[in-house]
Design an enzyme around this catalytic site. Structure first.
Site, mmCIF file in Angstrom:
data_model
loop_
_atom_site.group_PDB
_atom_site.id
_atom_site.type_symbol
_atom_site.label_atom_id
_atom_site.label_comp_id
_atom_site.label_asym_id
_atom_site.label_seq_id
_atom_site.Cartn_x
_atom_site.Cartn_y
_atom_site.Cartn_z
ATOM 1 N N ASP A 32 -2.866 0.998 3.559
ATOM 2 C CA ASP A 32 -1.474 1.616 3.183
ATOM 3 C C ASP A 32 -0.464 0.324 2.890
ATOM 4 O O ASP A 32 -0.192 -0.238 4.109
ATOM 5 C CB ASP A 32 -1.101 2.678 4.098
ATOM 6 C CG ASP A 32 0.300 3.171 3.896
ATOM 7 O OD1 ASP A 32 0.347 3.334 2.638
ATOM 8 O OD2 ASP A 32 0.956 3.419 4.711
ATOM 9 N N GLU B 46 -4.042 2.549 -1.244
ATOM 10 C CA GLU B 46 -3.102 3.467 -2.023
ATOM 11 C C GLU B 46 -2.364 2.891 -3.223
ATOM 12 O O GLU B 46 -1.785 1.716 -2.861
ATOM 13 C CB GLU B 46 -2.123 4.067 -0.746
ATOM 14 C CG GLU B 46 -1.164 4.998 -1.408
ATOM 15 C CD GLU B 46 -0.264 5.544 -0.384
ATOM 16 O OE1 GLU B 46 0.422 6.548 -0.790
ATOM 17 O OE2 GLU B 46 -0.475 5.348 0.787
ATOM 18 N N ASP C 68 1.955 4.350 9.690
ATOM 19 C CA ASP C 68 0.951 3.627 8.558
ATOM 20 C C ASP C 68 -0.430 3.303 8.831
ATOM 21 O O ASP C 68 -1.398 3.645 8.068
ATOM 22 C CB ASP C 68 1.686 2.102 8.425
ATOM 23 C CG ASP C 68 3.008 2.250 8.435
ATOM 24 O OD1 ASP C 68 3.623 2.107 7.218
ATOM 25 O OD2 ASP C 68 3.820 2.232 9.542
#
Length: 162
Positions: free
Chosen positions: A7, A68, A141
């Protein structure tokens, strides 16, 4: 198969490493965040992210990676710095010879929570449940990165990707 989910962020990049066993069960190998200090220049932050990720890749030898995708944000400068961090992550994975897939937030939510518009709390609860954890992984996160890894494992079954 060992998968690393990422991420991206310039100050904090979440990572989650999962092992998928032959019976399709998932085991958490490691998760956490790669942090960079506010005193660092952009170039130094990107170098730090690159070096920290390379250390993880050497330690865990993932077979596959997932990152992502950047989604449009109102703050253009934030979007640019996150995009730069994504580029460093993709570069490090590519240089290590690790196949990479990219997923947008809606795809991740759909794969983990079964609903593409699930809220952050719903996704985190599903990460906890799917991985058999006692608590939601922290910080957020790291939980998000584990969701990316779960998405990749579930998606590759349908798309036949590594």
């Amino acid at each position: 198969m060992t998968v690393i989910g990422l991420d991206p962020g310039s100050a904090i990049t979440g990572f989650g490493i999962l092992e998928e066993h032959a019976d399709h069960s998932l085991e958490v190998i490691d998760y956490g965040v790669l942090r960079t200090g506010p005193e660092l220049s952009t170039a130094e932050r990107l170098q730090s992210i690159y070096e920290q990720l390379n250390n993880l890749l050497v330690l865990h030898h993932p077979d596959s990676g997932a990152v992502e995708n950047l989604f449009f944000q109102r703050n253009v400068s934030t979007a640019i710095t996150v995009g730069q961090a994504r580029g460093v992550l993709l570069l490090a994975l590519s240089q290590a010879g690790i196949p990479v897939a990219e997923y947008n937030p809606m795809e991740i939510k759909q794969a983990v929570a079964g609903y593409g518009k699930a809220d952050k709390k719903q996704v985190q609860q599903m990460v906890k449940m799917l991985l058999g954890l006692k608590e939601i992984p922290r910080p957020d996160d790291a939980a998000d990165a584990l969701a990316v890894a779960i998405c990749h494992i579930h998606s590759r079954k349908f798309n036949q990707i590594d």
